[in-house]
Design a protein around this motif. Structure first.
Motif, PDB file in Angstrom:
ATOM      1  N   ILE A   1     -28.106  -3.082  45.464  1.00 51.26           N
ATOM      2  CA  ILE A   1     -26.859  -2.798  46.174  1.00 51.26           C
ATOM      3  C   ILE A   1     -25.664  -3.045  45.263  1.00 51.26           C
ATOM      4  N   HIS A   2     -25.696  -4.153  44.543  1.00 53.63           N
ATOM      5  CA  HIS A   2     -24.578  -4.517  43.679  1.00 53.63           C
ATOM      6  C   HIS A   2     -24.383  -3.484  42.569  1.00 53.63           C
ATOM      7  N   MET A   3     -25.461  -3.028  41.963  1.00 50.56           N
ATOM      8  CA  MET A   3     -25.349  -2.013  40.911  1.00 50.56           C
ATOM      9  C   MET A   3     -24.754  -0.718  41.459  1.00 50.56           C
ATOM     10  N   ASN A   4     -25.170  -0.336  42.667  1.00 48.66           N
ATOM     11  CA  ASN A   4     -24.641   0.885  43.249  1.00 48.66           C
ATOM     12  C   ASN A   4     -23.170   0.734  43.602  1.00 48.66           C
ATOM     13  N   GLN A   5     -22.765  -0.466  44.030  1.00 44.96           N
ATOM     14  CA  GLN A   5     -21.345  -0.683  44.318  1.00 44.96           C
ATOM     15  C   GLN A   5     -20.509  -0.508  43.048  1.00 44.96           C
ATOM     16  N   ILE A   6     -21.017  -1.020  41.941  1.00 47.51           N
ATOM     17  CA  ILE A   6     -20.289  -0.889  40.676  1.00 47.51           C
ATOM     18  C   ILE A   6     -20.220   0.571  40.250  1.00 47.51           C
ATOM     19  N   GLU A   7     -21.324   1.299  40.383  1.00 47.75           N
ATOM     20  CA  GLU A   7     -21.327   2.718  40.020  1.00 47.75           C
ATOM     21  C   GLU A   7     -20.342   3.496  40.878  1.00 47.75           C
ATOM     22  N   ALA A   8     -20.310   3.203  42.185  1.00 43.89           N
ATOM     23  CA  ALA A   8     -19.383   3.903  43.071  1.00 43.89           C
ATOM     24  C   ALA A   8     -17.933   3.593  42.714  1.00 43.89           C
ATOM     25  N   PHE A   9     -17.662   2.362  42.306  1.00 44.78           N
ATOM     26  CA  PHE A   9     -16.293   2.004  41.944  1.00 44.78           C
ATOM     27  C   PHE A   9     -15.845   2.732  40.677  1.00 44.78           C
ATOM     28  N   MET A  10     -16.778   3.014  39.781  1.00 46.19           N
ATOM     29  CA  MET A  10     -16.413   3.639  38.513  1.00 46.19           C
ATOM     30  C   MET A  10     -15.920   5.070  38.686  1.00 46.19           C
ATOM     31  N   TYR A  11     -16.244   5.729  39.785  1.00 50.42           N
ATOM     32  CA  TYR A  11     -15.616   7.038  40.014  1.00 50.42           C
ATOM     33  C   TYR A  11     -14.568   6.983  41.121  1.00 50.42           C
TER      34      TYR A  11
ATOM     35  N   SER B   1     -18.142   7.097  51.258  1.00 49.44           N
ATOM     36  CA  SER B   1     -17.360   6.763  50.069  1.00 49.44           C
ATOM     37  C   SER B   1     -17.154   7.981  49.175  1.00 49.44           C
ATOM     38  N   LEU B   2     -18.148   8.872  49.120  1.00 49.10           N
ATOM     39  CA  LEU B   2     -17.973  10.099  48.351  1.00 49.10           C
ATOM     40  C   LEU B   2     -16.890  10.979  48.960  1.00 49.10           C
ATOM     41  N   GLY B   3     -16.857  11.032  50.291  1.00 46.25           N
ATOM     42  CA  GLY B   3     -15.825  11.808  50.956  1.00 46.25           C
ATOM     43  C   GLY B   3     -14.428  11.283  50.690  1.00 46.25           C
ATOM     44  N   VAL B   4     -14.319   9.981  50.424  1.00 44.83           N
ATOM     45  CA  VAL B   4     -13.028   9.387  50.073  1.00 44.83           C
ATOM     46  C   VAL B   4     -12.681   9.673  48.618  1.00 44.83           C
ATOM     47  N   THR B   5     -13.681   9.706  47.759  1.00 47.56           N
ATOM     48  CA  THR B   5     -13.454   9.769  46.315  1.00 47.56           C
ATOM     49  C   THR B   5     -13.325  11.197  45.784  1.00 47.56           C
ATOM     50  N   LEU B   6     -14.209  12.091  46.190  1.00 47.54           N
ATOM     51  CA  LEU B   6     -14.289  13.414  45.582  1.00 47.54           C
ATOM     52  C   LEU B   6     -13.025  14.264  45.741  1.00 47.54           C
ATOM     53  N   PRO B   7     -12.343  14.248  46.900  1.00 43.14           N
ATOM     54  CA  PRO B   7     -11.117  15.053  46.985  1.00 43.14           C
ATOM     55  C   PRO B   7     -10.066  14.673  45.946  1.00 43.14           C
ATOM     56  N   GLY B   8      -9.929  13.377  45.669  1.00 45.05           N
ATOM     57  CA  GLY B   8      -8.967  12.956  44.658  1.00 45.05           C
ATOM     58  C   GLY B   8      -9.341  13.443  43.274  1.00 45.05           C
ATOM     59  N   LEU B   9     -10.640  13.397  42.945  1.00 42.80           N
ATOM     60  CA  LEU B   9     -11.079  13.903  41.643  1.00 42.80           C
ATOM     61  C   LEU B   9     -10.864  15.408  41.541  1.00 42.80           C
ATOM     62  N   ALA B  10     -11.190  16.133  42.617  1.00 47.67           N
ATOM     63  CA  ALA B  10     -11.017  17.584  42.608  1.00 47.67           C
ATOM     64  C   ALA B  10      -9.538  17.956  42.462  1.00 47.67           C
ATOM     65  N   TYR B  11      -8.679  17.238  43.164  1.00 51.42           N
ATOM     66  CA  TYR B  11      -7.242  17.530  43.063  1.00 51.42           C
ATOM     67  C   TYR B  11      -6.707  17.196  41.682  1.00 51.42           C
ATOM     68  N   GLY B  12      -7.220  16.118  41.090  1.00 50.50           N
ATOM     69  CA  GLY B  12      -6.799  15.757  39.754  1.00 50.50           C
ATOM     70  C   GLY B  12      -7.194  16.813  38.729  1.00 50.50           C
ATOM     71  N   ILE B  13      -8.411  17.341  38.841  1.00 52.83           N
ATOM     72  CA  ILE B  13      -8.845  18.406  37.929  1.00 52.83           C
ATOM     73  C   ILE B  13      -7.997  19.649  38.113  1.00 52.83           C
ATOM     74  N   TYR B  14      -7.677  19.964  39.375  1.00 49.60           N
ATOM     75  CA  TYR B  14      -6.825  21.131  39.663  1.00 49.60           C
ATOM     76  C   TYR B  14      -5.444  20.973  39.019  1.00 49.60           C
ATOM     77  N   ARG B  15      -4.833  19.797  39.176  1.00 51.97           N
ATOM     78  CA  ARG B  15      -3.510  19.578  38.606  1.00 51.97           C
ATOM     79  C   ARG B  15      -3.551  19.539  37.087  1.00 51.97           C
ATOM     80  N   LEU B  16      -4.664  19.078  36.551  1.00 53.82           N
ATOM     81  CA  LEU B  16      -4.781  18.983  35.093  1.00 53.82           C
ATOM     82  C   LEU B  16      -4.758  20.350  34.425  1.00 53.82           C
ATOM     83  N   PHE B  17      -5.438  21.314  35.051  1.00 56.43           N
ATOM     84  CA  PHE B  17      -5.562  22.646  34.436  1.00 56.43           C
ATOM     85  C   PHE B  17      -4.599  23.677  35.020  1.00 56.43           C
TER      86      PHE B  17
END
Length: 219
Positions: free
Chosen positions: A135-145, A201-217
């Motif tokens: 559980i702890h390893m997965n929490q760390i992996e989730a935090f990294m994205y 947690s993915l539903g919270v994280t992925l939209p921000g990453l997708a929007y960041g990629i969109y703004r980047l390019f």
């Protein structure tokens, strides 16, 4: 004078202690074989259960909306990056609790407290500790994205963004809540329930990453 030989003998352990030890050993053995039998007989779906995945993403949308409307726009801080760093203290507190759980589990065994690497190499780790480490390893992996997603949302919080600074605390609250649900699901009778918290947690994280990629390019 004739020297007398000491006839002192080590007293055997009390019968009650032996009985308790035997009962504890039998309980551990039953737990091990029960989990092994459950794994051997598991015939679950080839893919993740759709209801858990859909429920997790719906929970993410609901929690983000709820905390977003609950928050008030910040007028004191002109830097959204600094605002994100302030709210990350909740994530730090979350990981302090994670570490506390691990310490509590290790304190139940002198061998685990003495030398954790040796206990792992000797395969004397109890199931509870192995489960906690997973559980702890997965929490760390989730935090990294989650962290890049949060900082991306903070960096692009301007007049072009479809949100304001209220999104920052809503993301932090939602993520901490989702990962808490993930832990509870992992430790439930059916560990597949952890997928609900994971997709949340993915539903919270992925939209921000997708929007960041969109703004980047998009320039």
């Amino acid at each position: 004078m004739v020297a007398t030989r000491s006839t002192a003998r080590t007293e055997p352990p009390a019968a009650s202690n032996m009985t308790q030890y035997t009962e504890d050993a039998c309980a551990v053995a039953r737990s091990y074989y029960a989990k092994k039998e459950a794994m051997d007989n598991y015939k679950g779906p080839a893919g993740p259960p759709p209801k858990l995945l859909l429920g997790g993403f719906l929970a993410a949308a609901a929690s983000l909306t709820f905390f977003y409307r609950l928050s008030t726009p910040s007028v004191e801080s002109s830097s959204t990056i600094m605002l994100a760093c302030k709210w990350l203290v909740l994530v730090g507190a979350f990981f302090c609790l994670e570490t506390h759980y691990g310490v509590m589990i290790r304190s139940t065994s002198p061998k685990l407290s003495y030398c954790p690497p040796s206990a792992q190499a000797s395969k004397v780790e109890p199931f509870a500790l192995v489960e906690h480490q997973r559980i702890h390893m997965n929490q760390i992996e989730a935090f990294m994205y989650f962290l890049p997603s949060l900082l991306t949302v903070a960096a692009h919080c301007d007049e072009f963004a479809p949100y304001d600074e209220r999104m920052i605390p809503s993301m932090v609250f939602s993520w901490v809540l989702a990962r808490t649900v993930y832990r509870r699901g992992y430790k439930s009778k059916d560990p597949i329930n952890r997928l609900f918290g994971m997709t949340w947690s993915l539903g919270v994280t992925l939209p921000g990453l997708a929007y960041g990629i969109y703004r980047l390019f998009s320039g």
